[in-house]
Design a protein around this motif. Structure first.
Motif, PDB file in Angstrom:
ATOM      1  N   THR A  30      34.858  -9.069 -21.970  1.00  0.00           N
ATOM      2  CA  THR A  30      36.309  -8.957 -21.776  1.00  0.00           C
ATOM      3  C   THR A  30      36.950  -9.998 -22.695  1.00  0.00           C
ATOM      4  O   THR A  30      36.244 -10.803 -23.305  1.00  0.00           O
ATOM      5  CB  THR A  30      36.771  -9.211 -20.319  1.00  0.00           C
ATOM      6  OG1 THR A  30      36.929 -10.610 -20.103  1.00  0.00           O
ATOM      7  CG2 THR A  30      35.787  -8.626 -19.294  1.00  0.00           C
ATOM      8  N   THR A  32      38.571 -12.543 -21.810  1.00  0.00           N
ATOM      9  CA  THR A  32      38.536 -13.901 -21.242  1.00  0.00           C
ATOM     10  C   THR A  32      37.125 -14.475 -21.315  1.00  0.00           C
ATOM     11  O   THR A  32      36.862 -15.407 -22.077  1.00  0.00           O
ATOM     12  CB  THR A  32      39.017 -13.889 -19.779  1.00  0.00           C
ATOM     13  OG1 THR A  32      38.223 -12.963 -19.027  1.00  0.00           O
ATOM     14  CG2 THR A  32      40.478 -13.503 -19.695  1.00  0.00           C
ATOM     15  N   VAL A  33      36.217 -13.936 -20.490  1.00  0.00           N
ATOM     16  CA  VAL A  33      34.803 -14.315 -20.497  1.00  0.00           C
ATOM     17  C   VAL A  33      34.007 -13.038 -20.272  1.00  0.00           C
ATOM     18  O   VAL A  33      34.576 -12.000 -19.931  1.00  0.00           O
ATOM     19  CB  VAL A  33      34.480 -15.350 -19.386  1.00  0.00           C
ATOM     20  CG1 VAL A  33      35.310 -16.623 -19.560  1.00  0.00           C
ATOM     21  CG2 VAL A  33      34.709 -14.770 -17.992  1.00  0.00           C
ATOM     22  N   GLY A  35      31.738 -10.520 -18.174  1.00  0.00           N
ATOM     23  CA  GLY A  35      31.615 -10.237 -16.749  1.00  0.00           C
ATOM     24  C   GLY A  35      30.276  -9.598 -16.425  1.00  0.00           C
ATOM     25  O   GLY A  35      29.588  -9.057 -17.302  1.00  0.00           O
ATOM     26  N   ARG A  55      25.611 -15.571  -5.828  1.00  0.00           N
ATOM     27  CA  ARG A  55      26.950 -15.990  -5.415  1.00  0.00           C
ATOM     28  C   ARG A  55      27.106 -15.812  -3.915  1.00  0.00           C
ATOM     29  O   ARG A  55      26.728 -14.783  -3.366  1.00  0.00           O
ATOM     30  CB  ARG A  55      27.978 -15.131  -6.145  1.00  0.00           C
ATOM     31  CG  ARG A  55      29.436 -15.389  -5.798  1.00  0.00           C
ATOM     32  CD  ARG A  55      30.256 -14.582  -6.786  1.00  0.00           C
ATOM     33  NE  ARG A  55      31.663 -14.536  -6.528  1.00  0.00           N
ATOM     34  CZ  ARG A  55      32.567 -14.757  -7.494  1.00  0.00           C
ATOM     35  NH1 ARG A  55      32.179 -15.082  -8.706  1.00  0.00           N
ATOM     36  NH2 ARG A  55      33.828 -14.623  -7.236  1.00  0.00           N
ATOM     37  N   LEU A  61      35.453 -10.809  -5.357  1.00  0.00           N
ATOM     38  CA  LEU A  61      35.362 -10.346  -6.747  1.00  0.00           C
ATOM     39  C   LEU A  61      36.670  -9.726  -7.226  1.00  0.00           C
ATOM     40  O   LEU A  61      37.423  -9.153  -6.435  1.00  0.00           O
ATOM     41  CB  LEU A  61      34.257  -9.293  -6.866  1.00  0.00           C
ATOM     42  CG  LEU A  61      32.871  -9.702  -6.387  1.00  0.00           C
ATOM     43  CD1 LEU A  61      31.903  -8.528  -6.547  1.00  0.00           C
ATOM     44  CD2 LEU A  61      32.374 -10.922  -7.146  1.00  0.00           C
ATOM     45  N   THR A 107      45.337 -11.667 -13.267  1.00  0.00           N
ATOM     46  CA  THR A 107      44.819 -11.013 -12.065  1.00  0.00           C
ATOM     47  C   THR A 107      45.839 -11.186 -10.953  1.00  0.00           C
ATOM     48  O   THR A 107      46.351 -12.290 -10.755  1.00  0.00           O
ATOM     49  CB  THR A 107      43.478 -11.663 -11.657  1.00  0.00           C
ATOM     50  OG1 THR A 107      42.513 -11.396 -12.672  1.00  0.00           O
ATOM     51  CG2 THR A 107      42.973 -11.114 -10.320  1.00  0.00           C
ATOM     52  N   VAL A 127      43.230  -7.711  -2.312  1.00  0.00           N
ATOM     53  CA  VAL A 127      42.243  -7.440  -3.355  1.00  0.00           C
ATOM     54  C   VAL A 127      42.785  -7.975  -4.682  1.00  0.00           C
ATOM     55  O   VAL A 127      43.981  -7.870  -4.966  1.00  0.00           O
ATOM     56  CB  VAL A 127      41.931  -5.922  -3.459  1.00  0.00           C
ATOM     57  CG1 VAL A 127      43.175  -5.106  -3.794  1.00  0.00           C
ATOM     58  CG2 VAL A 127      40.840  -5.664  -4.505  1.00  0.00           C
ATOM     59  N   ALA A 128      41.905  -8.560  -5.485  1.00  0.00           N
ATOM     60  CA  ALA A 128      42.292  -9.086  -6.797  1.00  0.00           C
ATOM     61  C   ALA A 128      42.069  -7.997  -7.835  1.00  0.00           C
ATOM     62  O   ALA A 128      40.991  -7.403  -7.908  1.00  0.00           O
ATOM     63  CB  ALA A 128      41.460 -10.325  -7.124  1.00  0.00           C
ATOM     64  N   PRO A 151      32.581 -10.437 -11.677  1.00  0.00           N
ATOM     65  CA  PRO A 151      32.746 -11.887 -11.796  1.00  0.00           C
ATOM     66  C   PRO A 151      32.244 -12.323 -13.169  1.00  0.00           C
ATOM     67  O   PRO A 151      31.638 -11.520 -13.884  1.00  0.00           O
ATOM     68  CB  PRO A 151      31.831 -12.426 -10.700  1.00  0.00           C
ATOM     69  CG  PRO A 151      30.716 -11.426 -10.633  1.00  0.00           C
ATOM     70  CD  PRO A 151      31.326 -10.080 -10.999  1.00  0.00           C
ATOM     71  N   SER A 233      42.299 -19.840  -2.159  1.00  0.00           N
ATOM     72  CA  SER A 233      41.464 -18.802  -2.733  1.00  0.00           C
ATOM     73  C   SER A 233      40.016 -19.249  -2.568  1.00  0.00           C
ATOM     74  O   SER A 233      39.646 -20.340  -2.988  1.00  0.00           O
ATOM     75  CB  SER A 233      41.804 -18.636  -4.211  1.00  0.00           C
ATOM     76  OG  SER A 233      41.096 -17.551  -4.736  1.00  0.00           O
ATOM     77  N   MET A 236      37.818 -20.997  -5.285  1.00  0.00           N
ATOM     78  CA  MET A 236      38.245 -22.182  -6.018  1.00  0.00           C
ATOM     79  C   MET A 236      37.516 -23.414  -5.504  1.00  0.00           C
ATOM     80  O   MET A 236      38.102 -24.295  -4.880  1.00  0.00           O
ATOM     81  CB  MET A 236      39.771 -22.345  -5.913  1.00  0.00           C
ATOM     82  CG  MET A 236      40.499 -21.187  -6.580  1.00  0.00           C
ATOM     83  SD  MET A 236      39.995 -20.955  -8.300  1.00  0.00           S
ATOM     84  CE  MET A 236      40.922 -22.273  -9.091  1.00  0.00           C
TER      85      MET A 236
HETATM   86  O1  TXA Z   1      38.849 -13.477 -16.515  1.00  0.00           O
HETATM   87  C1  TXA Z   1      38.354 -13.196 -15.438  1.00  0.00           C
HETATM   88  O2  TXA Z   1      39.025 -13.154 -14.383  1.00  0.00           O
HETATM   89  C2  TXA Z   1      36.832 -12.918 -15.388  1.00  0.00           C
HETATM   90  C3  TXA Z   1      36.547 -11.664 -16.223  1.00  0.00           C
HETATM   91  C4  TXA Z   1      35.112 -11.209 -16.122  1.00  0.00           C
HETATM   92  O3  TXA Z   1      37.452 -10.636 -15.868  1.00  0.00           O
HETATM   93  N1  TXA Z   1      36.379 -12.795 -14.052  1.00  0.00           N
HETATM   94  C5  TXA Z   1      36.282 -13.867 -13.217  1.00  0.00           C
HETATM   95  O4  TXA Z   1      35.749 -13.578 -11.967  1.00  0.00           O
HETATM   96  O5  TXA Z   1      36.621 -14.980 -13.531  1.00  0.00           O
HETATM   97  P1  TXA Z   1      35.196 -14.700 -11.003  1.00  0.00           P
HETATM   98  O6  TXA Z   1      34.518 -13.948  -9.921  1.00  0.00           O
HETATM   99  O7  TXA Z   1      34.362 -15.668 -11.755  1.00  0.00           O
HETATM  100  O8  TXA Z   1      36.467 -15.376 -10.385  1.00  0.00           O
HETATM  101  C6  TXA Z   1      37.275 -14.639  -9.483  1.00  0.00           C
HETATM  102  C7  TXA Z   1      38.090 -15.534  -8.603  1.00  0.00           C
HETATM  103  C8  TXA Z   1      37.400 -15.841  -7.281  1.00  0.00           C
HETATM  104  O9  TXA Z   1      36.523 -16.912  -7.353  1.00  0.00           O
HETATM  105  C9  TXA Z   1      38.576 -16.128  -6.387  1.00  0.00           C
HETATM  106  O10 TXA Z   1      38.982 -17.458  -6.549  1.00  0.00           O
HETATM  107  C10 TXA Z   1      39.654 -15.198  -6.918  1.00  0.00           C
HETATM  108  O11 TXA Z   1      39.269 -14.825  -8.216  1.00  0.00           O
HETATM  109  N2  TXA Z   1      39.751 -14.007  -6.076  1.00  0.00           N
HETATM  110  C11 TXA Z   1      39.086 -12.833  -6.182  1.00  0.00           C
HETATM  111  N3  TXA Z   1      39.408 -11.974  -5.218  1.00  0.00           N
HETATM  112  C12 TXA Z   1      40.316 -12.618  -4.447  1.00  0.00           C
HETATM  113  C13 TXA Z   1      41.038 -12.259  -3.262  1.00  0.00           C
HETATM  114  N4  TXA Z   1      40.869 -11.059  -2.688  1.00  0.00           N
HETATM  115  N5  TXA Z   1      41.888 -13.167  -2.740  1.00  0.00           N
HETATM  116  C14 TXA Z   1      42.044 -14.377  -3.325  1.00  0.00           C
HETATM  117  N6  TXA Z   1      41.398 -14.776  -4.442  1.00  0.00           N
HETATM  118  C15 TXA Z   1      40.536 -13.912  -4.991  1.00  0.00           C
END
Ligand code: TXA
Ligand code: MG
Length: 353
Positions: A30, A32-33, A35, A55, A61, A107, A127-128, A151, A233, A236
Protein backbone atom coordinates in the motif's frame (compact mmCIF):
# COMPACT_ATOMS: atom_id res chain seq x y z
CA UNK A 1 7.75 -22.53 3.02
CA UNK A 2 9.48 -19.35 1.97
CA UNK A 3 7.22 -16.58 0.69
CA UNK A 4 7.57 -15.96 -3.02
CA UNK A 5 7.97 -12.30 -3.95
CA UNK A 6 6.13 -11.58 -7.19
CA UNK A 7 6.34 -8.32 -9.13
CA UNK A 8 2.75 -7.11 -9.16
CA UNK A 9 1.81 -7.97 -12.76
CA UNK A 10 -1.85 -8.62 -13.66
CA UNK A 11 -1.10 -12.38 -13.51
CA UNK A 12 0.43 -12.06 -10.05
CA UNK A 13 -2.62 -10.15 -8.86
CA UNK A 14 -4.87 -12.95 -10.16
CA UNK A 15 -2.79 -15.55 -8.27
CA UNK A 16 -2.87 -13.53 -5.05
CA UNK A 17 -6.63 -13.00 -5.37
CA UNK A 18 -7.16 -16.77 -5.78
CA UNK A 19 -5.21 -17.37 -2.55
CA UNK A 20 -7.33 -14.74 -0.77
CA UNK A 21 -10.58 -16.30 -1.97
CA UNK A 22 -9.30 -19.65 -0.67
CA UNK A 23 -8.90 -18.13 2.81
CA UNK A 24 -5.12 -17.60 2.66
CA UNK A 25 -3.21 -14.43 3.55
CA UNK A 26 -0.75 -12.55 1.30
CA UNK A 27 1.67 -9.62 1.54
CA UNK A 28 0.15 -6.51 0.00
CA UNK A 29 1.79 -3.21 -0.99
CA UNK A 30 0.00 0.00 0.00
CA UNK A 31 1.18 3.61 -0.16
CA UNK A 32 1.74 3.67 3.64
CA UNK A 33 3.32 0.32 4.64
CA UNK A 34 3.00 -3.27 3.42
CA UNK A 35 -0.04 -5.11 4.78
CA UNK A 36 -0.77 -8.74 5.61
CA UNK A 37 -4.06 -9.14 3.78
CA UNK A 38 -6.92 -11.61 4.15
CA UNK A 39 -10.64 -11.72 3.27
CA UNK A 40 -12.21 -9.36 5.82
CA UNK A 41 -15.56 -11.16 5.59
CA UNK A 42 -14.11 -14.63 6.38
CA UNK A 43 -13.55 -15.18 10.13
CA UNK A 44 -11.07 -18.03 9.43
CA UNK A 45 -8.95 -15.83 7.17
CA UNK A 46 -9.05 -13.07 9.78
CA UNK A 47 -8.00 -15.54 12.48
CA UNK A 48 -5.09 -16.57 10.23
CA UNK A 49 -3.93 -12.93 10.07
CA UNK A 50 -3.83 -12.73 13.87
CA UNK A 51 -1.91 -15.99 14.19
CA UNK A 52 0.62 -15.27 11.41
CA UNK A 53 1.35 -11.88 13.01
CA UNK A 54 1.21 -13.26 16.57
CA UNK A 55 -1.12 -10.36 17.21
CA UNK A 56 -3.36 -10.36 20.29
CA UNK A 57 -7.01 -10.45 19.29
CA UNK A 58 -7.85 -7.34 21.32
CA UNK A 59 -6.09 -5.26 18.63
CA UNK A 60 -8.61 -4.73 15.77
CA UNK A 61 -7.87 -4.71 12.03
CA UNK A 62 -8.44 -2.09 9.33
CA UNK A 63 -10.74 -3.14 6.48
CA UNK A 64 -9.46 -2.03 3.06
CA UNK A 65 -11.91 -1.28 0.27
CA UNK A 66 -11.51 -0.50 -3.43
CA UNK A 67 -13.02 2.64 -4.97
CA UNK A 68 -16.68 1.64 -5.22
CA UNK A 69 -18.60 4.86 -5.65
CA UNK A 70 -18.90 8.03 -3.65
CA UNK A 71 -19.20 8.28 0.09
CA UNK A 72 -20.87 6.11 2.72
CA UNK A 73 -23.75 4.58 0.73
CA UNK A 74 -21.65 1.87 -1.01
CA UNK A 75 -20.01 0.96 2.32
CA UNK A 76 -23.48 0.47 3.83
CA UNK A 77 -24.63 -1.57 0.82
CA UNK A 78 -21.59 -3.81 1.24
CA UNK A 79 -22.66 -4.43 4.86
CA UNK A 80 -19.51 -2.79 6.25
CA UNK A 81 -21.12 0.12 8.12
CA UNK A 82 -24.50 0.72 9.75
CA UNK A 83 -25.90 3.95 8.29
CA UNK A 84 -28.82 3.80 10.70
CA UNK A 85 -26.41 4.18 13.61
CA UNK A 86 -24.71 7.27 12.12
CA UNK A 87 -26.21 10.66 12.97
CA UNK A 88 -26.50 13.34 10.29
CA UNK A 89 -23.65 15.51 11.55
CA UNK A 90 -21.27 12.54 11.58
CA UNK A 91 -22.44 11.46 8.16
CA UNK A 92 -21.84 14.93 6.74
CA UNK A 93 -18.37 15.03 8.32
CA UNK A 94 -17.51 11.55 7.04
CA UNK A 95 -18.70 12.33 3.50
CA UNK A 96 -16.51 15.45 3.39
CA UNK A 97 -13.44 13.67 4.75
CA UNK A 98 -13.78 10.71 2.39
CA UNK A 99 -14.40 12.98 -0.62
CA UNK A 100 -11.15 14.79 0.13
CA UNK A 101 -8.82 12.04 1.43
CA UNK A 102 -9.94 8.76 -0.17
CA UNK A 103 -8.23 6.97 -1.71
CA UNK A 104 -5.29 7.67 0.59
CA UNK A 105 -3.72 7.27 4.04
CA UNK A 106 -6.84 8.05 6.09
CA UNK A 107 -8.69 5.41 8.14
CA UNK A 108 -12.08 6.24 9.64
CA UNK A 109 -13.85 4.34 12.43
CA UNK A 110 -17.65 4.18 12.01
CA UNK A 111 -20.43 1.94 13.38
CA UNK A 112 -19.92 -1.52 11.92
CA UNK A 113 -22.29 -3.22 9.51
CA UNK A 114 -23.71 -6.75 9.67
CA UNK A 115 -21.09 -8.41 7.42
CA UNK A 116 -18.08 -7.45 9.56
CA UNK A 117 -16.94 -10.42 11.69
CA UNK A 118 -16.48 -9.79 15.42
CA UNK A 119 -12.82 -10.70 15.20
CA UNK A 120 -12.10 -7.84 12.75
CA UNK A 121 -13.16 -5.19 15.28
CA UNK A 122 -12.13 -7.18 18.35
CA UNK A 123 -15.77 -7.02 19.34
CA UNK A 124 -15.88 -3.19 19.25
CA UNK A 125 -18.98 -1.42 17.88
CA UNK A 126 -16.88 0.51 15.32
CA UNK A 127 -15.05 -0.75 12.24
CA UNK A 128 -11.93 0.92 10.82
CA UNK A 129 -12.11 1.49 7.05
CA UNK A 130 -9.55 2.66 4.53
CA UNK A 131 -9.39 2.96 0.74
CA UNK A 132 -5.70 2.66 -0.17
CA UNK A 133 -4.33 4.77 -3.03
CA UNK A 134 -1.77 2.19 -4.18
CA UNK A 135 -2.86 0.82 -7.59
CA UNK A 136 -1.76 -2.74 -6.70
CA UNK A 137 -3.81 -2.69 -3.49
CA UNK A 138 -6.83 -1.46 -5.42
CA UNK A 139 -6.34 -4.07 -8.15
CA UNK A 140 -6.05 -6.90 -5.62
CA UNK A 141 -9.17 -5.87 -3.68
CA UNK A 142 -11.12 -5.67 -6.96
CA UNK A 143 -9.83 -9.00 -8.22
CA UNK A 144 -10.51 -10.74 -4.91
CA UNK A 145 -14.01 -9.28 -4.93
CA UNK A 146 -14.01 -8.81 -1.15
CA UNK A 147 -12.74 -6.14 1.25
CA UNK A 148 -9.36 -7.02 2.75
CA UNK A 149 -8.44 -6.87 6.41
CA UNK A 150 -4.78 -5.88 6.56
CA UNK A 151 -2.56 -4.95 9.48
CA UNK A 152 1.01 -3.95 8.78
CA UNK A 153 2.93 -7.07 7.68
CA UNK A 154 5.35 -7.23 10.61
CA UNK A 155 5.44 -9.50 13.61
CA UNK A 156 3.49 -7.98 16.47
CA UNK A 157 5.29 -5.03 18.06
CA UNK A 158 8.08 -4.95 15.46
CA UNK A 159 9.13 -2.46 12.79
CA UNK A 160 6.56 -1.98 10.01
CA UNK A 161 7.65 -3.11 6.52
CA UNK A 162 8.00 -0.65 3.64
CA UNK A 163 9.38 -3.07 1.01
CA UNK A 164 8.50 -6.61 -0.10
CA UNK A 165 11.87 -7.81 1.25
CA UNK A 166 11.02 -6.44 4.70
CA UNK A 167 7.82 -8.52 4.62
CA UNK A 168 9.79 -11.59 3.62
CA UNK A 169 12.20 -11.12 6.51
CA UNK A 170 9.31 -10.62 8.99
CA UNK A 171 6.84 -13.27 7.85
CA UNK A 172 8.53 -15.12 4.99
CA UNK A 173 8.32 -18.53 6.64
CA UNK A 174 4.62 -18.16 7.35
CA UNK A 175 3.01 -16.96 4.12
CA UNK A 176 3.15 -18.12 0.51
CA UNK A 177 3.11 -14.92 -1.52
CA UNK A 178 4.12 -11.27 -1.34
CA UNK A 179 3.10 -8.88 -4.12
CA UNK A 180 5.93 -6.46 -4.80
CA UNK A 181 4.63 -2.97 -5.53
CA UNK A 182 7.90 -1.15 -4.84
CA UNK A 183 8.93 0.87 -1.80
CA UNK A 184 6.04 2.59 -0.01
CA UNK A 185 5.66 6.26 -0.95
CA UNK A 186 4.34 7.51 2.41
CA UNK A 187 6.26 5.25 4.80
CA UNK A 188 4.15 5.66 7.97
CA UNK A 189 0.73 4.13 8.55
CA UNK A 190 -2.58 5.82 7.87
CA UNK A 191 -4.03 8.43 10.18
CA UNK A 192 -6.85 6.80 12.21
CA UNK A 193 -9.88 8.98 13.02
CA UNK A 194 -12.91 7.94 15.07
CA UNK A 195 -16.05 9.75 13.89
CA UNK A 196 -18.96 10.16 16.28
CA UNK A 197 -21.62 12.78 17.11
CA UNK A 198 -20.25 15.11 14.44
CA UNK A 199 -16.82 15.04 16.08
CA UNK A 200 -13.52 13.47 15.03
CA UNK A 201 -10.95 12.02 17.42
CA UNK A 202 -7.38 11.40 16.30
CA UNK A 203 -6.63 7.81 17.36
CA UNK A 204 -3.30 7.55 15.51
CA UNK A 205 -1.27 10.28 13.78
CA UNK A 206 -0.26 9.10 10.31
CA UNK A 207 0.02 9.83 6.60
CA UNK A 208 -2.59 12.61 6.48
CA UNK A 209 -1.41 15.53 8.66
CA UNK A 210 -3.77 16.81 11.37
CA UNK A 211 -3.90 20.34 9.92
CA UNK A 212 -5.19 19.05 6.57
CA UNK A 213 -7.95 17.12 8.33
CA UNK A 214 -8.90 20.14 10.43
CA UNK A 215 -9.28 22.33 7.34
CA UNK A 216 -11.87 19.91 5.96
CA UNK A 217 -13.51 19.15 9.33
CA UNK A 218 -13.74 22.84 10.21
CA UNK A 219 -12.77 22.22 13.85
CA UNK A 220 -9.90 21.03 16.04
CA UNK A 221 -9.60 17.25 16.24
CA UNK A 222 -10.12 15.68 19.64
CA UNK A 223 -7.04 14.14 21.23
CA UNK A 224 -6.90 10.37 21.65
CA UNK A 225 -7.42 9.12 25.19
CA UNK A 226 -4.20 7.82 26.78
CA UNK A 227 -3.29 4.18 26.06
CA UNK A 228 -5.08 1.90 28.48
CA UNK A 229 -8.09 4.22 28.91
CA UNK A 230 -11.39 2.43 28.30
CA UNK A 231 -12.11 4.46 25.15
CA UNK A 232 -8.55 4.33 23.77
CA UNK A 233 -7.88 2.67 20.42
CA UNK A 234 -6.86 -0.80 21.55
CA UNK A 235 -3.92 -1.05 19.17
CA UNK A 236 -2.20 2.08 20.44
CA UNK A 237 0.19 0.26 22.73
CA UNK A 238 3.00 2.09 24.43
CA UNK A 239 5.57 -0.23 22.87
CA UNK A 240 5.46 -0.83 19.12
CA UNK A 241 7.56 -0.51 15.94
CA UNK A 242 10.49 -1.74 18.00
CA UNK A 243 13.93 -2.82 16.79
CA UNK A 244 15.44 -5.89 18.47
CA UNK A 245 18.23 -3.77 19.89
CA UNK A 246 17.53 -1.25 22.61
CA UNK A 247 16.83 2.16 21.10
CA UNK A 248 16.78 5.31 23.20
CA UNK A 249 15.00 8.49 22.26
CA UNK A 250 17.23 11.47 22.88
CA UNK A 251 15.61 14.66 24.05
CA UNK A 252 17.16 17.93 22.83
CA UNK A 253 19.54 18.13 25.80
CA UNK A 254 20.72 14.54 25.46
CA UNK A 255 21.16 14.97 21.71
CA UNK A 256 23.45 17.93 22.39
CA UNK A 257 25.21 15.87 25.06
CA UNK A 258 25.84 13.05 22.60
CA UNK A 259 27.33 15.44 20.07
CA UNK A 260 29.50 17.15 22.68
CA UNK A 261 30.92 13.88 24.01
CA UNK A 262 29.19 13.86 27.43
CA UNK A 263 28.81 10.08 27.24
CA UNK A 264 32.34 9.30 26.08
CA UNK A 265 33.54 6.09 27.75
CA UNK A 266 30.04 5.10 28.91
CA UNK A 267 29.04 3.56 25.58
CA UNK A 268 29.59 0.15 23.93
CA UNK A 269 32.16 -0.32 21.16
CA UNK A 270 29.63 0.54 18.44
CA UNK A 271 26.46 2.58 18.64
CA UNK A 272 23.82 3.48 16.04
CA UNK A 273 22.32 6.93 15.62
CA UNK A 274 19.11 7.73 13.76
CA UNK A 275 19.64 11.36 12.71
CA UNK A 276 16.88 13.59 11.39
CA UNK A 277 18.93 15.46 8.79
CA UNK A 278 22.40 16.30 7.47
CA UNK A 279 25.19 14.13 6.11
CA UNK A 280 25.63 10.61 7.54
CA UNK A 281 29.42 10.50 7.05
CA UNK A 282 29.93 13.89 8.66
CA UNK A 283 27.68 12.96 11.61
CA UNK A 284 29.53 9.68 12.11
CA UNK A 285 32.98 11.30 12.01
CA UNK A 286 32.02 14.04 14.47
CA UNK A 287 30.35 11.61 16.88
CA UNK A 288 33.22 9.12 16.72
CA UNK A 289 35.65 11.89 17.61
CA UNK A 290 33.49 13.13 20.47
CA UNK A 291 32.65 9.70 21.90
CA UNK A 292 35.63 7.50 21.13
CA UNK A 293 33.44 4.60 19.89
CA UNK A 294 32.34 3.47 16.44
CA UNK A 295 29.14 5.16 15.25
CA UNK A 296 26.77 3.95 12.51
CA UNK A 297 24.48 6.72 11.32
CA UNK A 298 21.25 6.63 9.33
CA UNK A 299 19.92 10.01 8.18
CA UNK A 300 16.18 10.28 7.59
CA UNK A 301 16.41 13.21 5.17
CA UNK A 302 19.60 15.10 4.24
CA UNK A 303 17.58 18.30 3.80
CA UNK A 304 15.24 17.73 6.75
CA UNK A 305 12.20 17.16 4.50
CA UNK A 306 9.49 15.46 6.56
CA UNK A 307 7.94 13.50 3.68
CA UNK A 308 11.31 11.96 2.91
CA UNK A 309 11.98 11.31 6.59
CA UNK A 310 8.67 9.44 6.94
CA UNK A 311 9.35 7.42 3.78
CA UNK A 312 12.77 6.33 5.10
CA UNK A 313 11.94 5.94 8.80
CA UNK A 314 11.25 2.21 9.09
CA UNK A 315 13.95 1.17 6.60
CA UNK A 316 16.50 3.28 8.48
CA UNK A 317 15.50 1.68 11.80
CA UNK A 318 15.84 -1.75 10.20
CA UNK A 319 19.30 -0.90 8.82
CA UNK A 320 20.56 0.16 12.26
CA UNK A 321 18.97 -2.91 13.83
CA UNK A 322 20.85 -5.11 11.33
CA UNK A 323 24.15 -3.27 11.79
CA UNK A 324 26.87 -4.13 14.31
CA UNK A 325 25.71 -1.33 16.65
CA UNK A 326 24.86 -2.62 20.11
CA UNK A 327 22.69 0.28 21.27
CA UNK A 328 20.67 2.71 19.15
CA UNK A 329 19.86 6.37 19.71
CA UNK A 330 17.20 8.36 17.89
CA UNK A 331 17.40 12.12 17.58
CA UNK A 332 14.14 13.89 18.41
CA UNK A 333 11.81 15.24 15.71
CA UNK A 334 11.33 18.97 16.08
CA UNK A 335 8.53 19.47 13.56
CA UNK A 336 5.02 19.68 14.97
CA UNK A 337 3.48 20.12 11.51
CA UNK A 338 3.05 17.81 8.53
CA UNK A 339 4.28 14.27 9.12
CA UNK A 340 6.38 15.35 12.15
CA UNK A 341 3.88 14.08 14.76
CA UNK A 342 3.49 10.71 12.96
CA UNK A 343 7.28 10.23 12.92
CA UNK A 344 7.59 11.34 16.56
CA UNK A 345 4.83 8.89 17.56
CA UNK A 346 6.60 5.95 15.88
CA UNK A 347 9.96 6.88 17.46
CA UNK A 348 8.43 7.24 20.93
CA UNK A 349 6.87 3.78 20.74
CA UNK A 350 10.01 2.22 19.22
CA UNK A 351 12.23 3.41 22.07
CA UNK A 352 12.72 1.83 25.46
CA UNK A 353 11.63 3.83 28.46
O1 TXA B 1 -1.57 2.40 6.81
C1 TXA B 1 -2.17 1.54 7.43
O2 TXA B 1 -3.16 1.81 8.15
C2 TXA B 1 -1.65 0.08 7.35
C3 TXA B 1 -1.80 -0.39 5.90
C4 TXA B 1 -1.47 -1.86 5.73
O3 TXA B 1 -3.10 -0.09 5.42
N1 TXA B 1 -2.33 -0.75 8.27
C5 TXA B 1 -2.12 -0.68 9.61
O4 TXA B 1 -2.82 -1.62 10.36
O5 TXA B 1 -1.39 0.13 10.12
P1 TXA B 1 -2.43 -1.96 11.85
O6 TXA B 1 -3.25 -3.16 12.17
O7 TXA B 1 -0.97 -2.11 11.99
O8 TXA B 1 -2.99 -0.77 12.71
C6 TXA B 1 -4.39 -0.61 12.83
C7 TXA B 1 -4.75 0.19 14.05
C8 TXA B 1 -5.04 -0.69 15.26
O9 TXA B 1 -3.90 -1.03 15.97
C9 TXA B 1 -5.96 0.19 16.06
O10 TXA B 1 -5.21 1.10 16.82
C10 TXA B 1 -6.74 0.95 14.99
O11 TXA B 1 -6.00 0.85 13.80
N2 TXA B 1 -8.05 0.34 14.80
C11 TXA B 1 -8.41 -0.66 13.95
N3 TXA B 1 -9.70 -0.98 14.07
C12 TXA B 1 -10.19 -0.17 15.03
C13 TXA B 1 -11.49 -0.02 15.62
N4 TXA B 1 -12.52 -0.78 15.24
N5 TXA B 1 -11.64 0.92 16.58
C14 TXA B 1 -10.59 1.69 16.96
N6 TXA B 1 -9.35 1.59 16.44
C15 TXA B 1 -9.15 0.67 15.49
MG1 MG C 1 1.03 -2.10 12.71
Amino acid sequence: MRAEILAASPDAVVRAAALLRAGQVVGLPTETVYGLAGNALDPDAVARIFSVKERPTFDPLIVHVAPLGIGLQPLAEAGLIDLGAIDLATRDLAERLLARFWPGPLTVVLPRGPRVPDLVTSGLPGVALRMPAHPVAQALIREAGVPLAAPSANRFGRISPTTALHVQSELGERIALILDGGACAVGVESTVLALDAGRATLLRPGGVPRAELEVVAGFTLGAAPPPGAASASPGMLASHYAPRKPMHLLDQALARGLHSGTFAGALPATIGVLAQEGDAQAHARALEQALGCRVRVEVLSPTGALDEAARRLFAAMRALDASDAEVLFAEPVRATLGLGPAIADRLRRACVR
